[in-house]
Scaffold this motif. Sequence first.
Motif, PDB file in Angstrom:
ATOM      1  N   ALA A   1      -5.770  10.962   6.246  1.00 27.61           N
ATOM      2  CA  ALA A   1      -4.774   9.965   5.835  1.00 27.61           C
ATOM      3  C   ALA A   1      -5.131   9.413   4.463  1.00 27.61           C
ATOM      4  O   ALA A   1      -6.290   9.468   4.037  1.00 27.61           O
ATOM      5  CB  ALA A   1      -4.734   8.843   6.859  1.00 27.61           C
ATOM      6  N   ASN A   2      -4.125   8.862   3.769  1.00 26.49           N
ATOM      7  CA  ASN A   2      -4.431   8.186   2.501  1.00 26.49           C
ATOM      8  C   ASN A   2      -4.165   6.680   2.559  1.00 26.49           C
ATOM      9  O   ASN A   2      -4.315   5.977   1.581  1.00 26.49           O
ATOM     10  CB  ASN A   2      -3.733   8.851   1.306  1.00 26.49           C
ATOM     11  CG  ASN A   2      -2.228   8.977   1.508  1.00 26.49           C
ATOM     12  OD1 ASN A   2      -1.686   8.453   2.481  1.00 26.49           O
ATOM     13  ND2 ASN A   2      -1.572   9.658   0.592  1.00 26.49           N
ATOM     14  N   ILE A   3      -3.765   6.219   3.748  1.00 29.47           N
ATOM     15  CA  ILE A   3      -3.675   4.763   3.961  1.00 29.47           C
ATOM     16  C   ILE A   3      -4.380   4.445   5.279  1.00 29.47           C
ATOM     17  O   ILE A   3      -4.060   5.032   6.319  1.00 29.47           O
ATOM     18  CB  ILE A   3      -2.214   4.270   4.019  1.00 29.47           C
ATOM     19  CG1 ILE A   3      -1.491   4.598   2.706  1.00 29.47           C
ATOM     20  CG2 ILE A   3      -2.175   2.766   4.299  1.00 29.47           C
ATOM     21  CD1 ILE A   3      -0.026   4.193   2.688  1.00 29.47           C
TER      22      ILE A   3
ATOM     23  N   ALA B   1       0.836  -1.208   0.000  1.00 27.67           N
ATOM     24  CA  ALA B   1       0.000   0.000   0.000  1.00 27.67           C
ATOM     25  C   ALA B   1       0.867   1.252   0.000  1.00 27.67           C
ATOM     26  O   ALA B   1       0.596   2.211  -0.730  1.00 27.67           O
ATOM     27  CB  ALA B   1      -0.932  -0.014   1.216  1.00 27.67           C
ATOM     28  N   VAL B   2       1.936   1.234   0.812  1.00 30.61           N
ATOM     29  CA  VAL B   2       2.835   2.396   0.849  1.00 30.61           C
ATOM     30  C   VAL B   2       3.462   2.602  -0.532  1.00 30.61           C
ATOM     31  O   VAL B   2       3.507   3.722  -1.048  1.00 30.61           O
ATOM     32  CB  VAL B   2       3.926   2.228   1.951  1.00 30.61           C
ATOM     33  CG1 VAL B   2       4.988   3.326   1.851  1.00 30.61           C
ATOM     34  CG2 VAL B   2       3.289   2.228   3.344  1.00 30.61           C
ATOM     35  N   SER B   3       3.887   1.514  -1.185  1.00 28.02           N
ATOM     36  CA  SER B   3       4.482   1.646  -2.522  1.00 28.02           C
ATOM     37  C   SER B   3       3.488   2.230  -3.516  1.00 28.02           C
ATOM     38  O   SER B   3       3.852   3.074  -4.331  1.00 28.02           O
ATOM     39  CB  SER B   3       4.930   0.299  -3.085  1.00 28.02           C
ATOM     40  OG  SER B   3       5.659  -0.389  -2.164  1.00 28.02           O
ATOM     41  N   ARG B   4       2.230   1.769  -3.450  1.00 22.91           N
ATOM     42  CA  ARG B   4       1.243   2.282  -4.415  1.00 22.91           C
ATOM     43  C   ARG B   4       1.060   3.788  -4.256  1.00 22.91           C
ATOM     44  O   ARG B   4       0.988   4.527  -5.236  1.00 22.91           O
ATOM     45  CB  ARG B   4      -0.098   1.547  -4.257  1.00 22.91           C
ATOM     46  CG  ARG B   4      -0.082   0.108  -4.734  1.00 22.91           C
ATOM     47  CD  ARG B   4      -1.489  -0.450  -4.940  1.00 22.91           C
ATOM     48  NE  ARG B   4      -2.288  -0.445  -3.724  1.00 22.91           N
ATOM     49  CZ  ARG B   4      -2.247  -1.399  -2.780  1.00 22.91           C
ATOM     50  NH1 ARG B   4      -1.426  -2.429  -2.907  1.00 22.91           N
ATOM     51  NH2 ARG B   4      -3.004  -1.315  -1.720  1.00 22.91           N
TER      52      ARG B   4
ATOM     53  N   ALA C   1      -6.471   0.750   1.673  1.00 20.54           N
ATOM     54  CA  ALA C   1      -6.833   0.149   2.950  1.00 20.54           C
ATOM     55  C   ALA C   1      -6.137  -1.192   3.115  1.00 20.54           C
ATOM     56  O   ALA C   1      -6.094  -1.994   2.187  1.00 20.54           O
ATOM     57  CB  ALA C   1      -8.348  -0.028   3.042  1.00 20.54           C
ATOM     58  N   VAL C   2      -5.581  -1.414   4.287  1.00 17.37           N
ATOM     59  CA  VAL C   2      -4.988  -2.714   4.647  1.00 17.37           C
ATOM     60  C   VAL C   2      -5.669  -3.170   5.932  1.00 17.37           C
ATOM     61  O   VAL C   2      -5.533  -2.488   6.937  1.00 17.37           O
ATOM     62  CB  VAL C   2      -3.469  -2.615   4.871  1.00 17.37           C
ATOM     63  CG1 VAL C   2      -2.891  -3.999   5.157  1.00 17.37           C
ATOM     64  CG2 VAL C   2      -2.774  -1.953   3.693  1.00 17.37           C
TER      65      VAL C   2
ATOM     66  N   LYS D   1       2.636  11.743  -0.625  1.00 18.65           N
ATOM     67  CA  LYS D   1       3.170  11.396   0.684  1.00 18.65           C
ATOM     68  C   LYS D   1       2.276  10.315   1.265  1.00 18.65           C
ATOM     69  O   LYS D   1       1.053  10.360   1.082  1.00 18.65           O
ATOM     70  CB  LYS D   1       3.122  12.610   1.615  1.00 18.65           C
ATOM     71  CG  LYS D   1       4.305  13.528   1.450  1.00 18.65           C
ATOM     72  CD  LYS D   1       4.334  14.529   2.600  1.00 18.65           C
ATOM     73  CE  LYS D   1       5.705  15.144   2.702  1.00 18.65           C
ATOM     74  NZ  LYS D   1       5.794  16.088   3.810  1.00 18.65           N
ATOM     75  N   ALA D   2       2.882   9.365   1.959  1.00 17.15           N
ATOM     76  CA  ALA D   2       2.077   8.292   2.554  1.00 17.15           C
ATOM     77  C   ALA D   2       1.733   8.651   3.994  1.00 17.15           C
ATOM     78  O   ALA D   2       2.604   8.678   4.866  1.00 17.15           O
ATOM     79  CB  ALA D   2       2.837   6.972   2.492  1.00 17.15           C
TER      80      ALA D   2
END
Length: 678
Positions: A138-140, A55-58, A173-174, A65-66
């Motif tokens: 947040a984006n994750i 998810a961070v890589s995507r 989302a994880v 920014k993650a």
Amino acid sequence: MKTFCGRANPTTGALEWLEEDEDYDYHQEIARSRYADMLHDKDRNTKYYQGIRAAVSRVKERGEKAIVLDIGTGTGLLSMMAASAGADFCYAVEVFRPMANAAVKIVEKNGFHDKIKVINKHSTEVTVGPDGDMQCRANILVTELFDTELIGEGALPTYEHAHKYLVQEGCEAVPHRATVYVQLVESQRMWSWNKLFPVRVEAEDGEKVIVSPSEMENCPGVPSVCDIQLNQMPSSDFSILSDVVTMFSVDFSKPVKSASTYYRVQLEAVKSGKAQIVLSWWDIDMDPSGMINCTMAPYWVKSTSAFQWRDHWMQCVYFLPKEEPVLQGEKVHLTACRDEYSVWYNLQKARGEEENKADVRIESPVCRCQAHLLWNRPRFGELNDQNRTRQYIKSLMKVLKTDSVCLCISDGSLLPVLAHYLGAKQVQYFILFFKANNLEDKIKIIEARPELLMSSHLEDKKISVLVGEPYFTTSLLPWHNLYFWYARTAVTSHLTSSVTVLPQSASLHMMIVEFQDLWRIRSPCGTCEGFDVQTMDDMIKNSLNFRESKEAEPHPLWEYPCKSLSDPQEVLTFDFRKSVPQHCLSTEGSVNLVRKGKSHGAVLWMEYHLVADISVNTGLMQISNEKGNCEWNPHCKQAVYFFSSVIESETLTDLPTAVTYAMNFNTKTGEIAMNFKL
Ligand code: SAH
């Protein structure tokens, strides 16, 4: 600060005031929590880590920014994974203060304090903005808010809120999605946890059958989830009636609705039988492709041999409101209804779609027959155990005479009905059953605590036979049922001098075991996926030392395989023919270890000696092979006393050694203190 809590002592029945430290609840929660079990869940941890990295890589690939929101951070584990994976910043939200404090320490110790902000709030209280808890959305979105039923810990409302207020549209989302699976089965064993089967009694004047009230036939029961280690259910105990089908799934990267709804699937019976039970479990995909999958599928479904034991996520057993015969090839509709926190199931024979729609019962099940309120699932199973009932019948036949005046002391027991059919003139107990069996005038219910029993309750007769299973709903540990002894003592003045007490005595048994898996819930973790979580280990140890470590805890051991390292040993006996003595009952001794292995702890259970030669055993049924594998009573919880250090026993040489023990039953407090030395 100290507080006083009032409670009825489960063993003595006395109302007592306990002085509790303010932190008692915290310690209780931490000591008994599943954090250790989660940290030991390698399968879960590695897959979360893979999913978080992806998810961070995507996000990074999109040039953003993650910014991570981790709801329910616990030890901070998932936030530390995100930070290690290159996330720019993590907001780690945790509502439970002791855990939030621990997360701060763990994050600091692992050197992430500049990347992770721990927020000690419920996620719905978190604010966003320049002066808020979070600078921006947040984006994750990372969470682990699932229980065995998936939604029982409030994942849906938490996600619903987070999507509205805390994360950006189109966030990662994880986990990415969760899917709930079901399979329809017939199982006499599991069905016996939900309905009372007819009880046959061979009386002098022919066979009598105790029937369950008609209300019970169609009673939907209670909505509380029945979660079990389904992997311990042998395939011979159920018969599969359908393929595994997807019931519903939730995409956590999109807005989530928590409002009540239902889902419906069509099933084709793969075999004829009685549809009784819906078995259910879920899996989570850590990424959108579904390549990183963590599943709770039971042994007969899962193809991989890589099996992960876990206790924080198990499988669910749902009982259909009534059993429905199905024919091989027949199509049926299965409906899953859910509210914010729980799921329940209905089955309809395939008919016109419209007709079926009207049929869907959305309301949460409410027990109409009272039995599901009085008896929990294991208790249903116990009452349906024909073998056990036979022991009681045989024993009652030995002690009852036609002029017996019989008093029964046990919760929700069928003994009064058995006693009546077997000839007792007068017995006392459980309204519904008396009505269904036309016994209202034959069995009298005395609504008084034993110490308040008066001669008038007994129509001035003396009790000649006092019976109990014994079973009490307030019992957690096996010896709490010794309440029967205290009640017997309280009614002494109402007993004839030649009274027969059934059971006449009880004995406490003990055995040293090595658990296949259960040890994990007490074992320190050290590092988890490379992160130092020792702070958590210390915290659990501290909470255990607060009180718990000196106490045994109840576990239904049929779900938790173990092997015996010593022979079973009788350690204490309790003579119900006499009153509870004033003095303590103590014993000391040693047990020889007869097998090599890790001595994780001692298991304790009760055996009730109904009459001289008939006993019922609530613990070890047998040691099934030379490896020492144990079979346990499937209806009862046994007491497990975990030894504080297992390491010592790991150093055992090939020569069997002994474990010394000391036990003390304090007759005033009803508590059993125990001490073991390896
Ligand atoms: N994330 C950790 C711990 C998971 S346990 C791990 O994966 O190892 C779930 C935690 O979430 C518990 O500590 C519980 O107190 C917390 N929690 C549950 N719902 C929450 C909410 N809505 N807001 C904040 N914390 C929550």
